[in-house]
Scaffold this active site. Structure first.
Site, PDB file in Angstrom:
ATOM      1  N   PHE A  85     -13.044  -5.653   2.373  1.00 39.38           N
ATOM      2  CA  PHE A  85     -14.228  -5.150   1.667  1.00 39.38           C
ATOM      3  C   PHE A  85     -15.479  -5.705   2.343  1.00 39.38           C
ATOM      4  CE2 PHE A  85     -11.590  -4.959  -2.489  1.00 39.38           C
ATOM      5  CZ  PHE A  85     -11.018  -3.767  -2.079  1.00 39.38           C
ATOM      6  N   PRO A  86     -15.629  -5.478   3.666  1.00 39.89           N
ATOM      7  CA  PRO A  86     -16.744  -6.103   4.391  1.00 39.89           C
ATOM      8  C   PRO A  86     -18.098  -5.459   4.130  1.00 39.89           C
ATOM      9  CG  PRO A  86     -15.544  -4.659   5.854  1.00 39.89           C
ATOM     10  CD  PRO A  86     -14.777  -4.670   4.551  1.00 39.89           C
ATOM     11  N   TYR A 131       0.840  -1.185   0.000  1.00 41.35           N
ATOM     12  CA  TYR A 131       0.000   0.000   0.000  1.00 41.35           C
ATOM     13  C   TYR A 131       0.883   1.246   0.000  1.00 41.35           C
ATOM     14  CZ  TYR A 131      -3.610  -3.282   1.683  1.00 41.35           C
ATOM     15  OH  TYR A 131      -4.478  -4.348   1.839  1.00 41.35           O
ATOM     16  N   GLY A 163     -24.331  -2.489  -2.442  1.00 37.94           N
ATOM     17  CA  GLY A 163     -25.101  -2.546  -3.674  1.00 37.94           C
ATOM     18  C   GLY A 163     -26.580  -2.320  -3.469  1.00 37.94           C
TER      19      GLY A 163
END
Length: 303
Positions: free
Chosen positions: A228-229, A83, A233
């Site tokens: 990405f918990p 990162y 959507g």
């Protein structure tokens, strides 16, 4: 469509989710952590991968977010050498060093970044050892609390990759070893080389491909860190399943998504990331969400 879960856990609504989990059986942390990846230059919205190439333009703000996370009770901060080319680790150290006694810094090695758009698995043992040494320097520690193999390099035997981390552990430079984006078979193969304390896979309400991995980790006392918990959507919109249930319990869809993960298994430790102090406080509010049997059954049904 998401594959249905192979086994649905017993509802846990009779009692609140356990607040802590001991990584490796000896390092207790609160189960809602913080993913520092978002504290980088302009992340591209999902589903496209973020560049995560340079440190944040507004560094003071990013430092404040990290410090606020700890103030709100975060005891697990996740970063990686890939990162911002190590800049994310430096940011964590600048914000939080000297680290509070109960704070565990987790990092990763095993991915090279030749360019902003490339994330290349590189698991040669000498590279993994070099990257670990650089992480020790950037994080300003003598021992990495949790070092995770960022991705398995298909060109290098897994035993050699995990063996390099085991050597670092034997030298006292790594406390716990973890894996990322792995299958049950790969966890078992790695476990034959070194004790695996944590697994970090993509997993959320809408993406349950790794249900079997979550179940395996629970059976074996391995921490499962879903990244990405909160891929929400359509489910989070008014009338969607998360949106509707959130309105019923007086929470936000993001809080319900995180609460579902906390109920999913006592070894699940979500690590939501954000660059916003407001969203950070909202995420931590997931602890206050209570889900009864009926709502858990509805959430547990295939998304």
């Amino acid at each position: 469509m998401t594959a249905p879960r192979t086994s649905v856990p017993e509802p846990r609504s009779a009692q609140a989710p356990r607040p802590t989990f001991a990584i490796g059986g000896r390092t207790p942390v609160r189960r809602l952590g913080f993913g520092a990846m978002r504290l980088a230059d302009g992340p591209v919205p999902l589903p496209h991968p973020s560049p995560v190439w340079r440190p944040p333009a507004h560094r003071a703000h990013a430092l404040n977010v990290l410090r606020r996370a700890v103030e709100l009770g975060v005891e697990l901060v996740d970063t990686a050498d890939a990162y911002s080319l190590g800049g994310n680790e430096e940011l964590v150290a600048e914000a939080l060093h000297p680290y509070p006694e109960r704070l565990l810094i987790a990092t990763k090695c095993g991915v090279a970044r030749p360019s902003p758009g490339e994330w290349t698995p590189l698991g040669r043992p000498e590279y993994l050892r070099q990257q670990a040494e650089l992480s020790l320097r950037r994080l300003r520690v003598e021992t990495l609390g949790l070092l995770q193999l960022h991705r398995i390099d298909p060109q290098v035997p897994l035993a050699d990759q995990v063996g390099a981390l085991r050597q670092l552990q034997e030298e006292g430079k790594v406390a716990h070893i973890g894996l990322s984006e792995v299958s049950v078979r790969e966890i078992e193969e790695a476990s034959a080389v070194a004790p695996i304390a944590a697994v970090q896979n993509q997993y959320n309400f809408a993406d349950r491909r790794h249900d079997d991995v979550v179940d395996h980790c629970e059976r074996h006392g391995i921490a499962f860190l879903p990244f990405f918990p909160m891929a929400l959507g359509d489910h989070a919109r008014p009338g969607g399943r998360l949106g509707r249930l959130a309105a019923e319990v007086g929470a936000t869809p993001a809080q319900v998504a995180l609460a579902w993960l906390l109920y999913r298994s006592p070894t699940v430790l979500p690590i939501p990331g954000t660059s916003s102090e407001q969203h950070l406080a909202e995420n931590m509010g997931a602890w206050d969400v209570r889900l009864d049997d009926a709502r858990l059954r509805e959430l547990d049904a295939p998304a």
